[in-house]
Motif scaffolding. Structure first.
Motif, short mmCIF file in Angstrom:
data_model
loop_
_atom_site.label_atom_id
_atom_site.label_comp_id
_atom_site.label_asym_id
_atom_site.label_seq_id
_atom_site.Cartn_x
_atom_site.Cartn_y
_atom_site.Cartn_z
N HIS A 214 34.15 7.26 18.91
CA HIS A 214 33.54 7.60 17.67
C HIS A 214 31.90 7.30 17.52
O HIS A 214 31.16 8.08 17.03
N GLN A 217 30.44 10.37 19.42
CA GLN A 217 30.43 11.82 18.70
C GLN A 217 29.09 11.75 17.73
O GLN A 217 28.56 12.78 17.28
N TRP A 218 28.71 10.35 17.23
CA TRP A 218 27.49 10.37 16.28
C TRP A 218 26.54 9.83 16.71
O TRP A 218 25.47 9.73 16.12
N ALA A 262 39.44 12.46 22.71
CA ALA A 262 39.58 12.28 21.15
C ALA A 262 40.57 11.23 20.80
O ALA A 262 41.59 11.22 21.68
N ASP A 281 34.85 13.01 21.80
CA ASP A 281 33.72 13.52 22.66
C ASP A 281 33.19 14.89 22.52
O ASP A 281 33.77 15.80 22.28
N PRO A 282 31.85 14.78 22.38
CA PRO A 282 31.11 16.10 22.09
C PRO A 282 31.45 17.35 22.98
O PRO A 282 31.39 18.58 22.14
N ARG A 285 34.22 19.64 21.29
CA ARG A 285 33.90 20.66 20.28
C ARG A 285 33.48 22.08 20.84
O ARG A 285 33.80 23.08 20.25
#
Length: 382
Positions: A214, A217-218, A262, A281-282, A285
């Protein structure tokens, strides 16, 4: 302690910091008999939250029993707001729904005793329930039983879909959206995403990985600072294991080629499953649409459990609209002590502030467009 009707009905208020101790079995029995109970009223969630965020000396826990069996419970804490002493539910801003518990079969008389017990407790002027969902005990039986001032105003908007098999939901979407979603589901299959449900015994390490993903990702994009705090980590670590064991939560982990990419935490109430927190995990995407991936597991879970609703919880972000959800508007309820000027003033401030926020949204729609665009770029929820 108050006694009503020849000892058949009793009520007590616990004020000690250990007031929740020893109540798990009775609480879970009551939870199972309250058809609108949300996971934010589960014992593991509340006891863990109190452990992480408690202010000593503020607990006000009202328990109502009928023939010795717990039939209503209201866990509050004392807070001070601009000259008014307020009872607010345990759970704070982490709870998408705030409510009290009452057994379905005796909800009306239990709520009347609960209201009486609250009014007999000294030292407060208003009860503030910031996120009462439609049909909740607080907004029906307790509201109807209250003998003092009562005020309500709109709170958070939650979006929901009926709990059906995923294919049924997709089939009902508009043609263009349906085509896009099916393409993304096929993309998931090609990516070889392996899904695993986390057992209760592995909750601790799984929560740590969820919070790591989390944060990842941010990173650099405005994460909720509360999600980085040791208190939040401690709360989730303590609460999730008990909730998994009790069937009040589920955790999914998503791997590609053995690598954890994820993790998702879903909370399970008596009538819904809600997607609460996820981390990705970016790099994921670049391969799949994460929101479609999460929906493909959360919705079927609600259907398998026989619950009517899959909730996307608070927030009307644009990415949720693709699923054609229905709106469920929470209400902020304020119950005042009879004749309390401070309660009336507190309610007026709350309602005025809420009206100003709604007016700003209506007259400055570009703010919402910027917010939604940012959330699309950063991947949506929480």
């Amino acid at each position: 302690m108050i006694t009503v009707d020849r000892d058949m009905w009793t009520a007590e208020t616990r004020r000690g910091d250990d007031g929740l101790a020893g109540l798990r079995d009775q609480w879970e029995d009551l939870y199972a008999r309250c058809g609108t109970a949300s996971p934010f009223q589960a014992y593991s969630w509340l006891e863990s939250w109190w452990h992480s965020y408690a202010t000593s000396g503020t607990l006000r826990l009202v328990l109502v029993r009928h023939e010795g069996r717990l039939v209503a419970a209201a866990p509050f804490q004392l807070r001070h707001h601009a000259g008014c002493t307020v009872l607010t539910p345990l759970g704070g801003s982490l709870a998408d729904f705030t409510d009290v518990l009452a057994a379905d079969r005796v909800v009306r008389p239990a709520a009347r005793i609960l209201a009486k017990a609250l009014l007999l407790e000294p030292g407060w002027q208003a009860v503030d329930l910031p996120e009462s969902r439609p049909g909740a005990v607080s907004g029906t039986a307790l509201w109807d039983s209250w003998q003092g001032g009562r005020w309500r105003c709109p709170a958070s908007l939650c979006l929901e879909v009926p709990a059906t098999p995923m294919e049924d939901l997709v089939r009902g979407l508009p043609p263009k959206t349906r085509k896009t979603v099916r393409r993304r589901l096929n993309q998931l299959d090609r990516a070889g995403v392996a899904v695993r449900e986390v057992p209760a015994a592995e909750a601790g390490p799984a929560v740590a990985e969820l919070l790591r993903l989390h944060e990842l990702q941010w990173r650099g994009r405005g994460i909720n600072e509360q999600h980085l705090s040791p208190a939040f980590a401690g709360h989730l670590t303590r609460s999730v294991g008990g909730m998994l064991a009790a069937g009040q939560a589920a955790m999914m982990e998503y791997r590609i080629d053995g690598r954890l990419m994820a993790s998702s935490l879903m909370l399970i109430g008596r009538d819904l499953v809600g997607g609460y927190l996820y981390g990705a995990d970016p790099a994921l995407r670049e391969r799949v649409d994460v929101s479609t991936m999460l929906m493909a597991d959360t919705l079927p879970l609600a259907h398998r459990l026989g619950l009517p609703t899959m909730s996307m919880l608070r927030g009307a972000e644009e990415y949720k609209a693709r699923w054609q959800p229905r709106e469920a508007l929470n209400q902020r309820l304020i119950l005042g002590r009879p004749g309390s000027v401070r309660a009336r003033a507190f309610a007026a401030r709350v309602r005025t502030t809420r009206a100003a926020v709604l007016a700003a949204k209506e007259h400055a729609p570009w703010l919402r467009e910027v917010r939604d665009r940012t959330r699309r770029l950063t991947g949506g929820p929480r």
